[in-house]
Design a protein around this motif. Structure first.
Motif, PDB file in Angstrom:
ATOM      1  N   PRO A 188       3.192  -2.160  -2.963  1.00 48.81           N
ATOM      2  CA  PRO A 188       4.500  -1.182  -3.398  1.00 48.81           C
ATOM      3  C   PRO A 188       5.119  -1.609  -4.856  1.00 48.81           C
ATOM      4  CG  PRO A 188       3.651  -2.114  -1.242  1.00 48.81           C
ATOM      5  CD  PRO A 188       2.790  -2.482  -1.954  1.00 48.81           C
ATOM      6  N   LEU A 189       5.591  -3.036  -4.931  1.00 43.67           N
ATOM      7  CA  LEU A 189       6.170  -3.835  -5.632  1.00 43.67           C
ATOM      8  C   LEU A 189       5.598  -3.522  -6.827  1.00 43.67           C
ATOM      9  CD1 LEU A 189       9.171  -4.950  -6.681  1.00 43.67           C
ATOM     10  CD2 LEU A 189       8.224  -7.145  -5.705  1.00 43.67           C
ATOM     11  N   GLY A 245       2.408   7.742   1.582  1.00 40.81           N
ATOM     12  CA  GLY A 245       0.513   7.924   1.963  1.00 40.81           C
ATOM     13  C   GLY A 245      -0.080   7.663   0.657  1.00 40.81           C
ATOM     14  N   THR A 246       0.418   7.695  -0.431  1.00 39.10           N
ATOM     15  CA  THR A 246      -0.123   7.015  -1.549  1.00 39.10           C
ATOM     16  C   THR A 246       0.204   5.579  -1.619  1.00 39.10           C
ATOM     17  OG1 THR A 246       0.257   8.755  -3.231  1.00 39.10           O
ATOM     18  CG2 THR A 246       0.126   6.863  -4.289  1.00 39.10           C
ATOM     19  N   LEU A 247       0.729   5.009  -1.175  1.00 37.45           N
ATOM     20  CA  LEU A 247       1.429   3.123  -0.958  1.00 37.45           C
ATOM     21  C   LEU A 247       0.417   2.896   0.221  1.00 37.45           C
ATOM     22  CD1 LEU A 247       4.998   3.595  -1.522  1.00 37.45           C
ATOM     23  CD2 LEU A 247       3.080   2.688  -3.127  1.00 37.45           C
ATOM     24  N   GLU A 248       0.196   4.173   1.106  1.00 40.05           N
ATOM     25  CA  GLU A 248      -0.681   3.393   1.868  1.00 40.05           C
ATOM     26  C   GLU A 248      -2.233   3.285   1.142  1.00 40.05           C
ATOM     27  OE1 GLU A 248      -0.403   6.511   5.715  1.00 40.05           O
ATOM     28  OE2 GLU A 248       1.650   5.913   5.554  1.00 40.05           O
ATOM     29  N   GLY A 249      -2.689   4.260   0.865  1.00 38.69           N
ATOM     30  CA  GLY A 249      -4.121   4.587   0.026  1.00 38.69           C
ATOM     31  C   GLY A 249      -4.144   3.363  -0.284  1.00 38.69           C
ATOM     32  N   LEU A 250      -3.282   3.108  -1.649  1.00 39.40           N
ATOM     33  CA  LEU A 250      -3.234   1.252  -2.392  1.00 39.40           C
ATOM     34  C   LEU A 250      -3.917   0.536  -1.439  1.00 39.40           C
ATOM     35  CD1 LEU A 250      -0.511   2.232  -5.161  1.00 39.40           C
ATOM     36  CD2 LEU A 250      -3.043   1.974  -5.502  1.00 39.40           C
ATOM     37  N   MET A 251      -2.691   0.050  -0.348  1.00 37.63           N
ATOM     38  CA  MET A 251      -2.194  -0.671   0.283  1.00 37.63           C
ATOM     39  C   MET A 251      -3.345  -1.560   1.242  1.00 37.63           C
ATOM     40  SD  MET A 251       1.076  -0.847   1.818  1.00 37.63           S
ATOM     41  CE  MET A 251       1.014  -3.064   1.993  1.00 37.63           C
TER      42      MET A 251
END
Length: 458
Positions: A314-315, A340-346
């Motif tokens: 996220p950072l 939701g976007t961050l969850e996809g990235l992670m």
């Protein structure tokens, strides 16, 4: 943190949290007007003489302008006379070249010096910052690296950066230069893997007019251009073996000679390098010189992959998006990163690491702006689906051991693979090590060593 050292040479390896004991040496002036002065030998080549551009300046008539130099190599500290008028004496004997020992009496002209060894204990502490230059991370691993970088940046220590492709080795190298006392000088980057083998020597050291076909004019090389600043040798593990002794000589003497030239030029540089290859393993295989490895890796740091520090995503995403998005400069609101976007990235494994993350964000940014959105489009990002059926099948058969770290789990399977592969390879060639090594494109001695390690050869 761990250390790997030989007599006089040290390699500090940024991996764990143990204290580091650094072996250091200083020269103490015992006579003359500077009696009592002390100077730490903190660089690979340390010059002594009357000229003001020496590392230790001795203003005495019996001392030559450039009297002698001390080279810090894998065996220790080597003193070398540079054609001085009154000679260099070690423990009462005139020497042209000799290794110093703790307590040695070194006489330069009529000035007596003494070598004093000492230790410096360093307890690495994670940085309080979550950024070093453009390198970003809040995880403990990254803050430990930042803490080490904060301590190293003001020095001239050679640093070798390791890690997978895309982990940010070039970014950290630039940050080290930006925080160094050489920041006003140039930073010259050479991608050793991108230059044609026949031209790499010219790229590094320059050439004279007519030195080879196509050399229509004199050209300064990277080392010459980096004078007063830093040279960054990216993918140094790709250097041809026949060039490695020439690079080693430059690192030891801090002098270069252009291709086709006779004049030696002194260069004042700091050397940073990086490689995605496991250089200690390449040394074992005979594909990289051990003495060059030690010269480059006075300090060695391994950058973690992005999947090993998912909490930084996220950072990192916000940091990269802020740099990529020119919307705010055009009066548009910054793009939002929804949960939701961050969850996809992670959820993604990021085999290309930070570089892949940057490319994905850049692509998503263009699509989102083109559609007039005020948030980043998840559809343009990696899938947030779970592991593939193939990965699930492997996990069910792999017999992972609970409680072991990722690296420990991987080491178990690497050991099993190594043993099985060597047995299979030797079996294909009826135990003929030379033939097996040729098929595997492996050094014969290294293959024999592996076979012996796994009980496949006596």
């Amino acid at each position: 943190m761990t250390t790997r050292a030989t007599a006089g040479e040290r390699t500090l390896h940024a991996r764990s949290d143990r204290a580091v004991e650094l072996s250091r040496c200083a020269l103490v002036v015992l006579s003359g007007s500077q009696r009592g002065a002390e100077r730490v030998i903190d660089q690979p080549v340390f010059r002594i003489g009357k000229s003001p551009d020496n590392d230790l300046v001795l203003g005495d008539d019996t001392v030559s302008r450039l009297h002698c130099e001390i080279l810090h190599d894998a065996r220790g500290f080597l003193v070398r006379d540079l054609g001085s008028t009154n000679g260099t004496m070690l423990d009462g004997r005139e020497v042209k070249e000799a290794y110093l020992t703790p307590g040695s009496a070194l006489t330069i002209g009529s000035i007596e010096l003494k070598l004093r060894p000492f230790s410096e204990r360093y307890e690495p502490m994670p940085s309080e910052q979550d950024q070093f230059g453009d390198a970003v991370g809040r995880s403990l691993r990254m803050r430990e690296l930042f803490g080490l970088c904060e301590r190293l940046a003001p020095t001239d220590a050679s640093v070798l950066l390791g890690g997978e492709t895309g982990t940010g080795k070039d970014v950290l190298a630039r940050a080290l230069h930006q925080h160094s006392r050489r920041k006003a000088g140039p930073l010259i980057v050479v991608d050793c893997g991108a230059v044609v083998g026949s031209l790499i020597e010219s790229e590094l050291f320059g050439h004279e007019k007519g030195a080879f076909t196509g050399a229509v004019s004199q050209r300064a090389g990277a080392f010459e251009l980096a004078h007063g600043g830093t040279i960054f040798l990216d993918e140094v593990g790709e250097l041809p073996l026949d060039l490695q002794p020439k690079l080693l000589r430059v690192l030891e003497t801090r002098t270069i000679r252009r291709v086709g030239g006779n004049k030696e030029l002194r260069v004042d540089i700091r050397v940073l390098s990086a490689s995605k290859r496991n250089l200690p393993l390449e040394v074992e295989r005979g594909k990289f010189r051990e003495d060059l490895f030690f010269r480059l890796s006075v300090v060695s740091m391994d950058l973690p992959s992005l999947r090993e520090r998912r909490e930084d995503i996220p950072l990192l995403a916000r940091h990269l998006l802020a740099k990529l998005d020119d919307g705010p400069s055009r009066g548009l609101p910054p793009l939002r990163l929804e949960s939701g976007t961050l969850e996809g990235l992670m959820s993604h494994d990021w085999p290309g690491n930070v570089r892949e993350l940057r490319n994905v964000l850049e692509r998503a940014l263009y699509l989102s702006r083109a559609q007039g959105r005020d948030e980043l489009l998840l559809a343009a990002l990696p899938s947030a689906q779970g592991p593939s059926a193939q990965a699930q099948a492997f996990a069910s058969e792999a017999n992972f051991e609970p409680g072991l770290s990722y690296r420990e789990q991987r080491a178990r399977f690497e050991e099993s693979f190594e043993s099985a592969y060597v047995a299979w390879l030797l079996g294909r060639h009826e135990g003929n090590v030379s033939a097996a090594a040729r098929e595997a494109d492996m050094d014969r001695k290294y293959l024999y060593k592996l076979a012996k390690k796994h009980g496949l050869k006596d």
